[in-house]
Write a protein that holds these residues in place. Structure first.
Motif, short mmCIF file in Angstrom:
data_model
loop_
_atom_site.label_atom_id
_atom_site.label_comp_id
_atom_site.label_asym_id
_atom_site.label_seq_id
_atom_site.Cartn_x
_atom_site.Cartn_y
_atom_site.Cartn_z
N ALA A 24 0.86 -1.19 0.00
CA ALA A 24 0.00 0.00 0.00
C ALA A 24 0.88 1.23 0.00
CB ALA A 24 -0.93 0.01 1.22
N ALA A 25 1.08 1.82 -1.19
CA ALA A 25 1.97 2.98 -1.30
C ALA A 25 1.48 4.16 -0.48
CB ALA A 25 2.11 3.38 -2.77
N VAL A 26 0.19 4.22 -0.21
CA VAL A 26 -0.34 5.34 0.57
C VAL A 26 0.29 5.39 1.95
CG1 VAL A 26 -2.30 4.06 1.52
CG2 VAL A 26 -2.48 6.55 1.21
N GLU A 27 0.75 4.24 2.45
CA GLU A 27 1.37 4.23 3.78
C GLU A 27 2.71 4.94 3.79
OE1 GLU A 27 -0.29 3.36 6.34
OE2 GLU A 27 -1.97 2.60 5.17
N LEU A 28 3.28 5.20 2.62
CA LEU A 28 4.51 5.97 2.56
C LEU A 28 4.25 7.47 2.65
CD1 LEU A 28 6.47 4.12 -0.29
CD2 LEU A 28 6.25 3.53 2.13
N THR A 29 2.99 7.85 2.64
CA THR A 29 2.63 9.27 2.65
C THR A 29 1.87 9.67 3.90
OG1 THR A 29 0.48 8.96 1.54
CG2 THR A 29 2.44 9.16 0.13
N ASP A 154 -0.42 13.07 4.08
CA ASP A 154 -1.10 13.47 5.31
C ASP A 154 -0.15 14.17 6.27
OD1 ASP A 154 -3.45 12.42 4.43
OD2 ASP A 154 -3.42 10.63 5.67
N TYR A 155 1.10 14.29 5.87
CA TYR A 155 2.07 14.97 6.72
C TYR A 155 1.93 16.48 6.59
CZ TYR A 155 4.44 10.45 7.15
OH TYR A 155 4.74 9.15 7.40
N GLY A 156 2.20 17.17 7.66
CA GLY A 156 2.14 18.62 7.63
C GLY A 156 2.87 19.21 8.82
N ARG A 157 3.20 20.49 8.72
CA ARG A 157 3.86 21.17 9.83
C ARG A 157 3.15 22.48 10.12
NH1 ARG A 157 8.47 24.59 8.21
NH2 ARG A 157 8.28 25.09 6.00
N THR A 158 3.23 22.90 11.36
CA THR A 158 2.55 24.11 11.80
C THR A 158 3.44 25.32 11.56
OG1 THR A 158 1.35 22.89 13.51
CG2 THR A 158 1.49 25.28 13.75
N ILE A 159 2.91 26.30 10.88
CA ILE A 159 3.62 27.55 10.58
C ILE A 159 3.02 28.66 11.43
CG2 ILE A 159 4.31 29.18 8.80
CD1 ILE A 159 5.43 26.38 8.38
N SER A 160 3.86 29.41 12.12
CA SER A 160 3.39 30.53 12.95
C SER A 160 3.75 31.85 12.27
CB SER A 160 4.05 30.48 14.33
OG SER A 160 3.71 29.29 15.02
N GLU A 174 0.88 21.53 4.36
CA GLU A 174 1.03 20.13 3.96
C GLU A 174 2.40 19.90 3.32
OE1 GLU A 174 -0.65 17.74 0.24
OE2 GLU A 174 -2.24 18.21 1.67
N LEU A 175 3.00 18.76 3.62
CA LEU A 175 4.26 18.39 2.99
C LEU A 175 3.95 17.67 1.68
CD1 LEU A 175 6.36 17.02 5.99
CD2 LEU A 175 6.13 19.37 5.15
N PRO A 176 4.40 18.18 0.54
CA PRO A 176 4.14 17.49 -0.74
C PRO A 176 4.89 16.18 -0.80
CG PRO A 176 5.64 19.34 -1.05
CD PRO A 176 5.15 19.43 0.37
N VAL A 177 4.35 15.23 -1.53
CA VAL A 177 4.93 13.89 -1.59
C VAL A 177 6.35 13.94 -2.14
CG1 VAL A 177 4.73 11.61 -2.66
CG2 VAL A 177 2.70 12.75 -1.75
N HIS A 178 6.63 14.83 -3.09
CA HIS A 178 7.96 14.86 -3.67
C HIS A 178 9.02 15.34 -2.68
CE1 HIS A 178 6.89 19.15 -4.41
NE2 HIS A 178 8.21 19.35 -4.26
N LYS A 179 8.58 15.85 -1.52
CA LYS A 179 9.52 16.22 -0.46
C LYS A 179 9.80 15.06 0.49
CE LYS A 179 10.24 20.77 -1.05
NZ LYS A 179 11.58 21.40 -1.10
N LEU A 180 9.08 13.97 0.36
CA LEU A 180 9.29 12.78 1.19
C LEU A 180 10.27 11.87 0.47
CD1 LEU A 180 5.55 12.08 2.15
CD2 LEU A 180 7.23 13.47 3.40
N ASN A 181 11.46 11.73 0.98
CA ASN A 181 12.52 11.01 0.28
C ASN A 181 12.14 9.57 -0.04
OD1 ASN A 181 14.58 13.11 0.20
ND2 ASN A 181 14.66 12.89 2.42
N LEU A 182 11.51 8.90 0.92
CA LEU A 182 11.17 7.49 0.71
C LEU A 182 10.09 7.34 -0.36
CD1 LEU A 182 11.84 4.64 1.82
CD2 LEU A 182 9.84 4.89 3.31
N ALA A 183 9.03 8.12 -0.26
CA ALA A 183 7.94 8.04 -1.23
C ALA A 183 8.44 8.39 -2.63
CB ALA A 183 6.79 8.96 -0.82
#
Length: 284
Positions: A24-29, A154-160, A174-183
Protein backbone atom coordinates in the motif's frame (compact mmCIF):
# COMPACT_ATOMS: atom_id res chain seq x y z
CA UNK A 1 -8.56 -1.86 -8.62
CA UNK A 2 -5.18 -3.04 -7.46
CA UNK A 3 -3.79 -6.19 -9.03
CA UNK A 4 -0.14 -6.06 -8.06
CA UNK A 5 -0.48 -8.54 -5.21
CA UNK A 6 -1.92 -11.24 -7.45
CA UNK A 7 0.55 -10.50 -10.23
CA UNK A 8 3.36 -10.49 -7.70
CA UNK A 9 2.40 -13.99 -6.58
CA UNK A 10 2.14 -15.11 -10.18
CA UNK A 11 5.57 -13.78 -11.13
CA UNK A 12 7.44 -14.62 -7.92
CA UNK A 13 7.85 -18.30 -8.65
CA UNK A 14 11.15 -20.02 -9.41
CA UNK A 15 12.14 -17.29 -11.89
CA UNK A 16 12.19 -14.56 -9.18
CA UNK A 17 14.87 -14.78 -6.51
CA UNK A 18 14.39 -11.45 -4.72
CA UNK A 19 11.15 -9.47 -4.50
CA UNK A 20 10.54 -6.13 -2.79
CA UNK A 21 6.80 -5.53 -2.47
CA UNK A 22 5.00 -2.41 -1.19
CA UNK A 23 1.38 -3.52 -0.53
CA UNK A 24 0.00 0.00 0.00
CA UNK A 25 1.97 2.98 -1.30
CA UNK A 26 -0.34 5.34 0.57
CA UNK A 27 1.37 4.23 3.78
CA UNK A 28 4.51 5.97 2.56
CA UNK A 29 2.63 9.27 2.65
CA UNK A 30 1.10 9.12 6.12
CA UNK A 31 1.59 7.89 9.68
CA UNK A 32 4.46 8.19 12.12
CA UNK A 33 7.04 10.90 12.53
CA UNK A 34 8.93 12.86 9.91
CA UNK A 35 12.32 14.52 10.19
CA UNK A 36 13.68 17.37 8.10
CA UNK A 37 17.04 17.25 6.31
CA UNK A 38 19.20 20.27 5.63
CA UNK A 39 18.11 20.24 1.98
CA UNK A 40 14.45 20.75 2.93
CA UNK A 41 13.32 17.16 2.28
CA UNK A 42 11.91 14.81 4.90
CA UNK A 43 12.56 11.28 6.15
CA UNK A 44 9.91 8.90 7.47
CA UNK A 45 11.52 6.29 9.68
CA UNK A 46 8.51 4.07 10.40
CA UNK A 47 7.66 3.54 6.72
CA UNK A 48 11.30 2.79 5.90
CA UNK A 49 11.63 0.23 8.66
CA UNK A 50 8.36 -1.48 7.69
CA UNK A 51 9.77 -2.01 4.19
CA UNK A 52 13.11 -3.25 5.49
CA UNK A 53 11.51 -5.65 7.96
CA UNK A 54 9.15 -7.08 5.36
CA UNK A 55 12.04 -7.68 2.98
CA UNK A 56 14.15 -9.25 5.73
CA UNK A 57 11.30 -11.55 6.78
CA UNK A 58 10.85 -12.72 3.19
CA UNK A 59 14.50 -13.23 2.30
CA UNK A 60 16.43 -13.53 5.54
CA UNK A 61 18.33 -16.69 4.56
CA UNK A 62 19.39 -15.24 1.20
CA UNK A 63 20.53 -11.77 2.20
CA UNK A 64 23.83 -12.67 3.84
CA UNK A 65 24.94 -14.40 0.64
CA UNK A 66 24.62 -11.26 -1.50
CA UNK A 67 27.54 -8.85 -1.20
CA UNK A 68 26.99 -5.13 -1.58
CA UNK A 69 27.76 -3.84 -5.07
CA UNK A 70 27.83 -0.08 -4.57
CA UNK A 71 30.57 2.00 -2.88
CA UNK A 72 27.97 4.31 -1.38
CA UNK A 73 26.39 1.39 0.50
CA UNK A 74 29.75 0.39 1.98
CA UNK A 75 30.44 4.00 2.90
CA UNK A 76 27.11 4.20 4.71
CA UNK A 77 27.87 1.06 6.74
CA UNK A 78 31.24 2.53 7.70
CA UNK A 79 29.75 5.84 8.83
CA UNK A 80 29.59 6.88 12.50
CA UNK A 81 25.79 6.92 12.30
CA UNK A 82 25.70 3.28 11.20
CA UNK A 83 28.26 2.30 13.84
CA UNK A 84 26.16 3.99 16.53
CA UNK A 85 23.01 2.29 15.33
CA UNK A 86 24.47 -1.19 15.68
CA UNK A 87 25.90 -0.45 19.10
CA UNK A 88 29.45 0.62 18.32
CA UNK A 89 29.50 4.38 18.59
CA UNK A 90 32.97 4.26 20.09
CA UNK A 91 34.60 2.47 17.19
CA UNK A 92 33.06 2.77 13.76
CA UNK A 93 35.81 0.97 11.86
CA UNK A 94 35.81 -2.03 14.17
CA UNK A 95 32.06 -2.38 14.04
CA UNK A 96 31.95 -1.97 10.26
CA UNK A 97 34.64 -4.55 9.55
CA UNK A 98 33.22 -7.48 7.62
CA UNK A 99 29.78 -5.90 7.25
CA UNK A 100 29.33 -5.92 3.49
CA UNK A 101 26.17 -7.88 2.68
CA UNK A 102 22.58 -7.01 1.85
CA UNK A 103 21.61 -8.33 5.26
CA UNK A 104 24.02 -5.88 6.94
CA UNK A 105 22.45 -3.00 5.02
CA UNK A 106 18.92 -4.03 5.97
CA UNK A 107 19.73 -4.69 9.61
CA UNK A 108 21.52 -1.35 9.94
CA UNK A 109 18.35 0.44 8.90
CA UNK A 110 16.38 -1.60 11.42
CA UNK A 111 18.86 -1.03 14.26
CA UNK A 112 18.19 2.66 14.78
CA UNK A 113 15.42 4.05 16.97
CA UNK A 114 15.77 7.72 16.09
CA UNK A 115 17.97 8.19 13.01
CA UNK A 116 15.34 8.57 10.30
CA UNK A 117 17.89 9.54 7.67
CA UNK A 118 19.87 6.36 8.23
CA UNK A 119 16.77 4.14 7.96
CA UNK A 120 15.56 5.88 4.79
CA UNK A 121 19.03 5.82 3.20
CA UNK A 122 19.32 2.08 3.90
CA UNK A 123 15.92 1.51 2.29
CA UNK A 124 16.70 3.57 -0.81
CA UNK A 125 20.13 1.97 -1.16
CA UNK A 126 18.46 -1.43 -0.92
CA UNK A 127 16.55 -0.60 -4.11
CA UNK A 128 19.79 0.47 -5.83
CA UNK A 129 21.56 -2.68 -4.65
CA UNK A 130 18.76 -4.86 -6.00
CA UNK A 131 19.07 -3.04 -9.32
CA UNK A 132 22.80 -3.76 -9.33
CA UNK A 133 22.12 -7.42 -8.60
CA UNK A 134 19.45 -7.75 -11.27
CA UNK A 135 21.99 -8.53 -14.01
CA UNK A 136 22.72 -11.87 -12.33
CA UNK A 137 19.76 -12.43 -10.00
CA UNK A 138 16.10 -12.07 -11.07
CA UNK A 139 14.61 -9.19 -9.07
CA UNK A 140 11.01 -7.97 -8.80
CA UNK A 141 10.03 -4.51 -7.51
CA UNK A 142 6.28 -4.20 -6.96
CA UNK A 143 4.11 -1.35 -5.64
CA UNK A 144 0.36 -1.45 -5.01
CA UNK A 145 -1.70 1.74 -4.90
CA UNK A 146 1.02 3.44 -6.93
CA UNK A 147 -0.98 6.57 -7.65
CA UNK A 148 -0.72 7.59 -3.98
CA UNK A 149 2.89 8.53 -4.70
CA UNK A 150 1.63 11.21 -7.11
CA UNK A 151 -1.15 12.55 -4.94
CA UNK A 152 -1.12 14.24 -1.52
CA UNK A 153 0.42 13.38 1.83
CA UNK A 154 -1.10 13.47 5.31
CA UNK A 155 2.07 14.97 6.72
CA UNK A 156 2.14 18.62 7.63
CA UNK A 157 3.86 21.17 9.83
CA UNK A 158 2.55 24.11 11.80
CA UNK A 159 3.62 27.55 10.58
CA UNK A 160 3.39 30.53 12.95
CA UNK A 161 3.04 34.09 11.69
CA UNK A 162 3.10 37.37 13.63
CA UNK A 163 2.21 40.17 11.20
CA UNK A 164 3.05 43.65 12.46
CA UNK A 165 -0.01 45.30 13.89
CA UNK A 166 -2.14 42.19 13.48
CA UNK A 167 -2.94 39.19 15.69
CA UNK A 168 -0.56 36.24 15.50
CA UNK A 169 -1.89 33.15 13.82
CA UNK A 170 -0.90 29.62 12.86
CA UNK A 171 -1.71 27.40 9.91
CA UNK A 172 -0.88 23.91 8.75
CA UNK A 173 1.35 23.47 5.72
CA UNK A 174 1.03 20.13 3.96
CA UNK A 175 4.26 18.39 2.99
CA UNK A 176 4.14 17.49 -0.74
CA UNK A 177 4.93 13.89 -1.59
CA UNK A 178 7.96 14.86 -3.67
CA UNK A 179 9.52 16.22 -0.46
CA UNK A 180 9.29 12.78 1.19
CA UNK A 181 12.52 11.01 0.28
CA UNK A 182 11.17 7.49 0.71
CA UNK A 183 7.94 8.04 -1.23
CA UNK A 184 9.77 9.83 -4.04
CA UNK A 185 12.28 6.99 -4.25
CA UNK A 186 9.51 4.50 -4.96
CA UNK A 187 8.20 6.38 -7.99
CA UNK A 188 9.65 3.48 -9.93
CA UNK A 189 8.19 4.39 -13.32
CA UNK A 190 10.15 7.64 -13.31
CA UNK A 191 13.46 5.97 -12.63
CA UNK A 192 15.94 4.92 -15.28
CA UNK A 193 18.48 3.34 -12.92
CA UNK A 194 16.76 0.05 -12.15
CA UNK A 195 18.80 -1.97 -14.68
CA UNK A 196 17.13 -5.33 -15.35
CA UNK A 197 14.69 -5.29 -12.44
CA UNK A 198 11.15 -6.33 -13.28
CA UNK A 199 8.94 -3.44 -12.18
CA UNK A 200 5.26 -4.04 -11.47
CA UNK A 201 2.92 -1.30 -10.24
CA UNK A 202 -0.84 -0.97 -9.92
CA UNK A 203 -2.95 2.05 -9.07
CA UNK A 204 -5.98 1.97 -6.79
CA UNK A 205 -9.62 2.55 -7.58
CA UNK A 206 -9.61 5.92 -5.82
CA UNK A 207 -7.49 7.73 -8.38
CA UNK A 208 -5.11 7.34 -11.30
CA UNK A 209 -1.46 7.96 -12.00
CA UNK A 210 -1.18 11.35 -13.76
CA UNK A 211 -1.52 11.04 -17.51
CA UNK A 212 1.63 13.06 -18.12
CA UNK A 213 3.74 10.82 -15.88
CA UNK A 214 7.20 10.35 -17.34
CA UNK A 215 8.04 6.70 -18.01
CA UNK A 216 11.68 6.40 -19.13
CA UNK A 217 11.23 2.76 -20.11
CA UNK A 218 9.12 2.90 -23.27
CA UNK A 219 8.78 -0.89 -23.24
CA UNK A 220 6.46 -0.70 -20.22
CA UNK A 221 3.15 -2.47 -20.77
CA UNK A 222 -0.17 -1.31 -19.32
CA UNK A 223 -3.05 -3.58 -18.37
CA UNK A 224 -6.47 -2.37 -17.25
CA UNK A 225 -7.85 -4.72 -14.60
CA UNK A 226 -11.65 -4.93 -14.80
CA UNK A 227 -13.63 -4.27 -11.64
CA UNK A 228 -15.44 -7.04 -9.79
CA UNK A 229 -18.64 -8.25 -11.46
CA UNK A 230 -21.81 -8.65 -9.36
CA UNK A 231 -21.08 -12.37 -9.08
CA UNK A 232 -17.48 -11.79 -7.96
CA UNK A 233 -18.68 -9.18 -5.46
CA UNK A 234 -21.20 -11.64 -4.03
CA UNK A 235 -18.59 -14.39 -3.78
CA UNK A 236 -16.24 -12.06 -1.90
CA UNK A 237 -18.94 -10.96 0.54
CA UNK A 238 -20.03 -14.54 1.19
CA UNK A 239 -16.41 -15.44 1.86
CA UNK A 240 -16.11 -12.62 4.41
CA UNK A 241 -19.30 -13.85 6.04
CA UNK A 242 -17.92 -17.39 6.27
CA UNK A 243 -14.80 -15.98 7.91
CA UNK A 244 -16.86 -14.11 10.47
CA UNK A 245 -16.08 -10.63 9.18
CA UNK A 246 -19.72 -9.80 8.40
CA UNK A 247 -22.66 -11.04 10.49
CA UNK A 248 -25.05 -12.33 7.81
CA UNK A 249 -25.05 -13.54 4.21
CA UNK A 250 -25.46 -10.55 1.89
CA UNK A 251 -28.68 -9.97 -0.01
CA UNK A 252 -28.80 -9.10 -3.71
CA UNK A 253 -29.50 -5.48 -2.77
CA UNK A 254 -26.50 -5.39 -0.44
CA UNK A 255 -24.23 -6.85 -3.12
CA UNK A 256 -25.31 -4.15 -5.55
CA UNK A 257 -24.82 -1.44 -2.92
CA UNK A 258 -21.32 -2.62 -2.01
CA UNK A 259 -20.29 -2.89 -5.66
CA UNK A 260 -21.48 0.66 -6.26
CA UNK A 261 -19.75 2.03 -3.16
CA UNK A 262 -16.40 0.41 -3.98
CA UNK A 263 -16.58 0.59 -7.78
CA UNK A 264 -15.81 -3.12 -7.79
CA UNK A 265 -12.41 -2.69 -6.13
CA UNK A 266 -11.37 -5.85 -4.32
CA UNK A 267 -9.23 -3.89 -1.88
CA UNK A 268 -11.96 -1.39 -1.00
CA UNK A 269 -14.59 -4.12 -0.85
CA UNK A 270 -12.51 -5.97 1.75
CA UNK A 271 -12.01 -2.82 3.80
CA UNK A 272 -15.52 -1.39 3.65
CA UNK A 273 -17.37 -4.66 4.15
CA UNK A 274 -15.90 -4.75 7.66
CA UNK A 275 -15.99 -1.07 8.56
CA UNK A 276 -19.52 -0.49 7.34
CA UNK A 277 -20.69 -3.31 9.60
CA UNK A 278 -18.82 -1.84 12.53
CA UNK A 279 -20.29 1.61 12.03
CA UNK A 280 -23.83 0.23 12.06
CA UNK A 281 -24.88 1.66 8.70
CA UNK A 282 -26.96 -1.41 8.02
CA UNK A 283 -25.68 -2.27 4.57
CA UNK A 284 -24.36 -5.63 5.78
Amino acid sequence: MTSTKHSCLKHSGPSIRLALYIPAAVELTRGGFFYKRDDGTYDTIISAQHILKSFADSHDKQLAGHKLQLPESLQLLQSPAAAAAVGGAAGGAAVSKGRDSLRDLVMTGLSTDDNARLAVDCCLLLVKELAALSASVPVLLAVDGYNALHWRSDYGRTISRSPRGKPAYQYRQELPVHKLNLARGFRLLQRDDLAQCRVLVADSASGAVPADLAVPNKAAAEYHMPRFSPVETAHALFYYHERGLVPAPPSQQQVAAMRALTNGSGEELRRWSVSITQTGMGLL
